[in-house]
Design a protein around this motif. Structure first.
Motif, PDB file in Angstrom:
ATOM      1  N   LEU A  14      45.511  43.078  38.499  1.00  0.00           N
ATOM      2  CA  LEU A  14      46.221  43.979  39.406  1.00  0.00           C
ATOM      3  C   LEU A  14      45.582  45.368  39.480  1.00  0.00           C
ATOM      4  O   LEU A  14      46.195  46.317  39.969  1.00  0.00           O
ATOM      5  CB  LEU A  14      47.683  44.124  38.955  1.00  0.00           C
ATOM      6  CG  LEU A  14      48.571  42.895  39.151  1.00  0.00           C
ATOM      7  CD1 LEU A  14      49.866  43.045  38.360  1.00  0.00           C
ATOM      8  CD2 LEU A  14      48.878  42.681  40.631  1.00  0.00           C
ATOM      9  N   TYR A  27      53.154  45.308  48.104  1.00  0.00           N
ATOM     10  CA  TYR A  27      52.558  44.116  47.500  1.00  0.00           C
ATOM     11  C   TYR A  27      52.905  42.853  48.294  1.00  0.00           C
ATOM     12  O   TYR A  27      53.973  42.754  48.919  1.00  0.00           O
ATOM     13  CB  TYR A  27      53.062  43.923  46.068  1.00  0.00           C
ATOM     14  CG  TYR A  27      52.480  44.853  45.022  1.00  0.00           C
ATOM     15  CD1 TYR A  27      51.797  46.014  45.369  1.00  0.00           C
ATOM     16  CD2 TYR A  27      52.631  44.565  43.663  1.00  0.00           C
ATOM     17  CE1 TYR A  27      51.273  46.855  44.395  1.00  0.00           C
ATOM     18  CE2 TYR A  27      52.111  45.401  42.686  1.00  0.00           C
ATOM     19  CZ  TYR A  27      51.441  46.551  43.064  1.00  0.00           C
ATOM     20  OH  TYR A  27      50.936  47.375  42.102  1.00  0.00           O
ATOM     21  N   MET A  75      51.722  38.977  44.465  1.00  0.00           N
ATOM     22  CA  MET A  75      51.492  40.142  43.614  1.00  0.00           C
ATOM     23  C   MET A  75      52.805  40.628  43.000  1.00  0.00           C
ATOM     24  O   MET A  75      52.839  41.035  41.836  1.00  0.00           O
ATOM     25  CB  MET A  75      50.834  41.252  44.426  1.00  0.00           C
ATOM     26  CG  MET A  75      49.412  40.938  44.841  1.00  0.00           C
ATOM     27  SD  MET A  75      48.769  42.104  46.062  1.00  0.00           S
ATOM     28  CE  MET A  75      48.765  43.612  45.085  1.00  0.00           C
ATOM     29  N   ARG A  76      53.889  40.588  43.771  1.00  0.00           N
ATOM     30  CA  ARG A  76      55.191  40.993  43.230  1.00  0.00           C
ATOM     31  C   ARG A  76      55.606  40.073  42.088  1.00  0.00           C
ATOM     32  O   ARG A  76      56.168  40.511  41.094  1.00  0.00           O
ATOM     33  CB  ARG A  76      56.250  40.976  44.335  1.00  0.00           C
ATOM     34  CG  ARG A  76      56.114  42.083  45.351  1.00  0.00           C
ATOM     35  CD  ARG A  76      57.098  41.910  46.480  1.00  0.00           C
ATOM     36  NE  ARG A  76      56.827  42.875  47.548  1.00  0.00           N
ATOM     37  CZ  ARG A  76      57.310  42.785  48.772  1.00  0.00           C
ATOM     38  NH1 ARG A  76      58.088  41.771  49.104  1.00  0.00           N
ATOM     39  NH2 ARG A  76      57.032  43.697  49.685  1.00  0.00           N
ATOM     40  N   ALA A  83      45.596  47.229  42.793  1.00  0.00           N
ATOM     41  CA  ALA A  83      46.908  47.550  43.373  1.00  0.00           C
ATOM     42  C   ALA A  83      47.814  48.318  42.409  1.00  0.00           C
ATOM     43  O   ALA A  83      48.947  48.649  42.756  1.00  0.00           O
ATOM     44  CB  ALA A  83      47.612  46.258  43.802  1.00  0.00           C
TER      45      ALA A  83
END
Length: 309
Positions: free
Chosen positions: A123, A134, A138-139, A126
């Motif tokens: 990650l 996101y 990604m979340r 980000a």
């Protein structure tokens, strides 16, 4: 690492959500808890994570009784639900530091741990963006990372890949496999049977609040005791013709997405021969015709349909 013995749970004294649930999960393994909606999966997770007390029976997590010593259980576990429990207005890094501080870490320690997790969960690009920007995958990764700020002995994952695209789902699978390799015990609930087939060392199937089957994926497939014959034509337009030729055979069905027609093969090779004879008369070009073990989806439907019947 996880042991349940005769667990029962009633609501309002009349609604029986769980009855005589008993199973165990070895340390460092992944166990998939499967069942239809309302079968009792979430109630089981809630009891094991001390969010709910059982009405009867005993449950032990990481060596601690969930009723007698819930504080020690909570110190040994982590949990992610179906919805990511993070602050979308904070950055990924800020979320991880916040969770570390909430778990009693000093600021410097929390920052160091956040950086470790950012690298582990890929990650870095980000980490300093607000989570609201996101993607779904990604979340989910930052949500699982937040649960691991303090490394747990047991991780509960309640349908962790719901709503994710296939690529993001595979990414979560890789994370779960890596956690198991690090010695974390994972109890996973999922609606995706392929997920359970790929990830799990053991499977527990619950239906109407009862355990109806346990074992590895291969154990359950063998227990069902039947195979399937599958026919895949080169031209998908031939699928209806093939289905019509096999329609009187047991459980004949078409899967347009997978470009195949399948039938139950209770007689194994004899059924395969009969299918081949009928399809050969159609004069269609085949990509594949085979005899295969049932999928975990088919095993699950067979087991739960048998209980309902």
């Amino acid at each position: 690492m996880i042991e349940l013995d005769g667990i029962a749970k009633t609501f309002d004294g009349t609604i029986l959500a769980l009855q005589d649930v008993s199973f165990s999960v070895e340390a460092g393994s992944v166990c998939a808890l499967l069942g239809h909606n309302g079968a009792g999966k979430t109630t089981t997770i809630n009891i094991l994570s001390t969010l709910m007390r059982p009405t009867y029976g005993k449950a032990v997590v990481a060596g601690f009784d969930v009723v007698q010593d819930p504080t020690s259980v909570r110190a040994s576990i982590a949990m992610t639900g179906q919805v990511a429990a993070i602050d979308w207005q904070l950055t990924g890094r800020e979320n991880l530091v916040m969770f570390g501080r909430l778990r009693g870490m000093r600021r410097k320690e929390a920052n160091v741990r956040a950086e470790e997790l950012i690298e582990q969960f890929d990650l870095s690009d980000a980490a300093d963006r607000n989570v609201v920007t996101y993607s779904g995958g990604m979340r989910r990764r930052i949500d699982i990372a937040a649960a691991l700020v303090v490394p747990p002995k047991v991780l509960f994952l309640d349908e962790p890949t719901t709503g994710l695209d296939p690529r993001s789902r595979r990414g979560v699978w890789d994370l779960v496999s890596s956690l198991s390799a690090e010695g974390v015990t994972v109890l996973l609930t999922t609606q995706y049977l392929e997920e359970a087939d790929v990830l799990s060392d053991s499977i527990v199937v619950v239906d109407h609040g009862r355990v109806i089957a346990t074992g590895t994926a291969d154990d359950l497939k063998r227990r069902v005791g039947f195979s399937y014959c599958t026919v895949s034509p080169v031209n998908p337009a031939d699928l209806p013709r093939i289905l019509a030729a096999l329609a009187d055979l047991e459980d004949a069905q078409i899967d347009e997405e997978a470009n195949k027609v399948s039938v139950l093969a209770p007689n194994g090779v004899a059924t395969l021969s009969e299918v081949f004879r009928r399809v050969d008369q159609l004069d269609v070009e085949l990509e594949d015709i085979s005899l295969r073990k049932p999928s975990l989806d088919e095993v699950f439907l067979h087991l739960t349909d048998s209980v309902t019947a």
